[in-house]
Design a protein around this motif. Structure first.
Motif, PDB file in Angstrom:
ATOM      1  N   VAL A 183     -44.801 -44.303  26.016  1.00 21.40           N
ATOM      2  CA  VAL A 183     -44.322 -43.350  24.999  1.00 21.40           C
ATOM      3  C   VAL A 183     -42.920 -43.720  24.545  1.00 21.40           C
ATOM      4  CG1 VAL A 183     -43.718 -40.946  24.553  1.00 21.40           C
ATOM      5  CG2 VAL A 183     -45.785 -41.493  25.840  1.00 21.40           C
ATOM      6  N   LEU A 184     -42.051 -44.088  25.497  1.00 20.47           N
ATOM      7  CA  LEU A 184     -40.686 -44.497  25.150  1.00 20.47           C
ATOM      8  C   LEU A 184     -40.694 -45.791  24.338  1.00 20.47           C
ATOM      9  CD1 LEU A 184     -38.693 -43.740  28.429  1.00 20.47           C
ATOM     10  CD2 LEU A 184     -38.640 -42.487  26.269  1.00 20.47           C
ATOM     11  N   THR A 205     -35.131 -38.652  20.727  1.00 21.71           N
ATOM     12  CA  THR A 205     -36.024 -38.593  21.880  1.00 21.71           C
ATOM     13  C   THR A 205     -35.784 -39.756  22.821  1.00 21.71           C
ATOM     14  OG1 THR A 205     -37.725 -37.456  20.582  1.00 21.71           O
ATOM     15  CG2 THR A 205     -38.440 -38.558  22.602  1.00 21.71           C
ATOM     16  N   TYR A 206     -35.635 -40.940  22.261  1.00 23.07           N
ATOM     17  CA  TYR A 206     -35.387 -42.122  23.089  1.00 23.07           C
ATOM     18  C   TYR A 206     -34.071 -41.990  23.847  1.00 23.07           C
ATOM     19  CZ  TYR A 206     -34.535 -46.987  24.336  1.00 23.07           C
ATOM     20  OH  TYR A 206     -34.252 -48.144  25.028  1.00 23.07           O
ATOM     21  N   ILE A 247     -40.750 -35.810  28.481  1.00 25.87           N
ATOM     22  CA  ILE A 247     -40.817 -37.209  28.936  1.00 25.87           C
ATOM     23  C   ILE A 247     -39.856 -37.471  30.087  1.00 25.87           C
ATOM     24  CG2 ILE A 247     -40.435 -39.606  28.229  1.00 25.87           C
ATOM     25  CD1 ILE A 247     -41.197 -38.766  25.389  1.00 25.87           C
ATOM     26  N   ARG A 284     -45.360 -42.445  30.457  1.00 27.66           N
ATOM     27  CA  ARG A 284     -43.996 -42.199  29.979  1.00 27.66           C
ATOM     28  C   ARG A 284     -43.373 -43.466  29.402  1.00 27.66           C
ATOM     29  NH1 ARG A 284     -39.040 -42.920  32.547  1.00 27.66           N
ATOM     30  NH2 ARG A 284     -37.345 -41.602  31.749  1.00 27.66           N
ATOM     31  N   SER A 333     -34.219 -38.905  26.452  1.00 22.50           N
ATOM     32  CA  SER A 333     -35.131 -39.155  27.578  1.00 22.50           C
ATOM     33  C   SER A 333     -34.396 -39.865  28.711  1.00 22.50           C
ATOM     34  CB  SER A 333     -36.330 -39.991  27.126  1.00 22.50           C
ATOM     35  OG  SER A 333     -37.113 -39.281  26.200  1.00 22.50           O
ATOM     36  N   ASN A 366     -39.179 -33.087  23.152  1.00 21.32           N
ATOM     37  CA  ASN A 366     -39.847 -34.339  23.525  1.00 21.32           C
ATOM     38  C   ASN A 366     -39.228 -34.945  24.781  1.00 21.32           C
ATOM     39  OD1 ASN A 366     -41.493 -34.107  21.278  1.00 21.32           O
ATOM     40  ND2 ASN A 366     -40.249 -35.467  20.020  1.00 21.32           N
ATOM     41  N   ALA A 367     -37.905 -35.011  24.804  1.00 21.00           N
ATOM     42  CA  ALA A 367     -37.215 -35.640  25.935  1.00 21.00           C
ATOM     43  C   ALA A 367     -37.383 -34.831  27.211  1.00 21.00           C
ATOM     44  CB  ALA A 367     -35.728 -35.808  25.605  1.00 21.00           C
ATOM     45  N   ARG A 403     -42.122 -35.804  33.154  1.00 18.56           N
ATOM     46  CA  ARG A 403     -42.813 -37.002  33.649  1.00 18.56           C
ATOM     47  C   ARG A 403     -44.265 -37.041  33.193  1.00 18.56           C
ATOM     48  NH1 ARG A 403     -38.907 -40.527  35.081  1.00 18.56           N
ATOM     49  NH2 ARG A 403     -37.325 -39.530  36.376  1.00 18.56           N
ATOM     50  N   VAL A 404     -44.463 -37.027  31.877  1.00 15.74           N
ATOM     51  CA  VAL A 404     -45.812 -37.104  31.335  1.00 15.74           C
ATOM     52  C   VAL A 404     -46.418 -38.462  31.660  1.00 15.74           C
ATOM     53  CG1 VAL A 404     -45.270 -35.511  29.466  1.00 15.74           C
ATOM     54  CG2 VAL A 404     -44.948 -37.949  29.118  1.00 15.74           C
TER      55      VAL A 404
END
Length: 269
Positions: free
Chosen positions: A100-101, A148-149, A89, A97, A152, A85-86, A93-94
């Motif tokens: 999502v975060l 993920t947070y 993101i 972004r 990222s 995931n990270a 650079r989805v």
């Protein structure tokens, strides 16, 4: 200046270890010694009947296996999911972004009490209720939201020149992730894996709801359920507390160098 600080740290360590010492002393003390001399007295000998009685009463070996299976699986799967995931993101650079975060951040703030009924209903519908797999899936998602947070932000600062050089050499995205990003980020991932293991090991609320069978219960649930039984004497209660603490402490001591190295590398970077 260093001696007062060292003295303060030693005193703080003794204060923190004092309850653990009291539990250990009472776990190897006979009920008669506890009744006559109190909880602060030293035992006259090594009395292990309380530990053996608790181990056999709750099938502690099975509870240890359940906790190790769930915590170990969650720590590995959550780190893998967090990295994927990270990577998308932080480096890919989805689109959206930031939102999502924010979504992952909100997920981290949700109390487990708010998740209990939806997860209970969903596990019932999928036939996963009262299975260890349900706990693995649920805690993998919960821990991966935090992972993920965190990752990222870390991977967002990853040097783009390294990835561009790998792309010129013909490395695809997944090869760059496996051969470049993961090895460089290994100290951070190791720390994250250790935290995920300990956090999942100590979970009580959701396993209490989802693991109702004795064969599927984890160590914290077994301790909590048995502590409520009136026929538990003080020495057996101390034995149960000691057996519940020792595995987590042993895991932490085994991976202490990995944890220290990961934090130190992160600080240097």
């Amino acid at each position: 200046m260093k001696y007062p600080i060292l003295t303060a740290l030693v005193v703080l360590a003794l204060v923190m270890l004092f309850p653990f010492g009291i539990v250990t002393i009472n776990a190897i003390k006979s009920p008669a010694e506890y009744s006559s001399a109190g909880p602060l007295s030293l035992p006259g000998g090594l009395y292990l009947d309380g530990i053996v009685s608790f181990w056999n009463r709750v099938d502690f070996g099975g509870k240890l296996w359940n906790s190790f299976l769930i915590s170990g699986s969650v720590s590995v799967l959550a780190v893998v999911l967090s990295v994927l995931n990270a990577y998308a993101i932080g480096i890919g650079r989805v689109r959206g972004r930031l939102w999502v975060l924010v979504l992952f951040l909100v997920a981290n703030t949700l109390p487990q009490e708010a998740l209990a009924y939806p997860l209970y209903y969903l596990s019932k519908e999928l036939g996963l209720y009262d299975t260890r797999l349900s706990m693995i899936i649920i805690f993998t998602v919960i821990q991966a939201a935090f992972g993920t947070y965190l990752l990222s932000a870390v991977l967002g600062q990853f040097p783009k020149e390294i990835l561009e050089a790998a792309e010129i050499d013909g490395a695809g995205r997944f090869l760059a992730l496996w051969r470049i990003v993961v090895p460089i980020s290994r100290p951070t991932l190791s720390v994250l894996m250790i935290f995920f293991f300990i956090w999942t090991w100590n979970e009580f609320f959701l396993p209490l709801i989802f693991l109702i069978s004795n064969d599927n219960q984890t160590v914290p649930v077994a301790l909590g359920v048995l502590q409520g039984e009136k026929f538990m004497d003080a020495t057996t209660s101390s034995a149960s507390a000691l057996l519940g603490i020792v595995p987590a402490v042993a895991f932490f001591l085994i991976f202490q160098r990995t944890l220290t190295r990961g934090i130190t590398v992160g600080a240097i970077k």
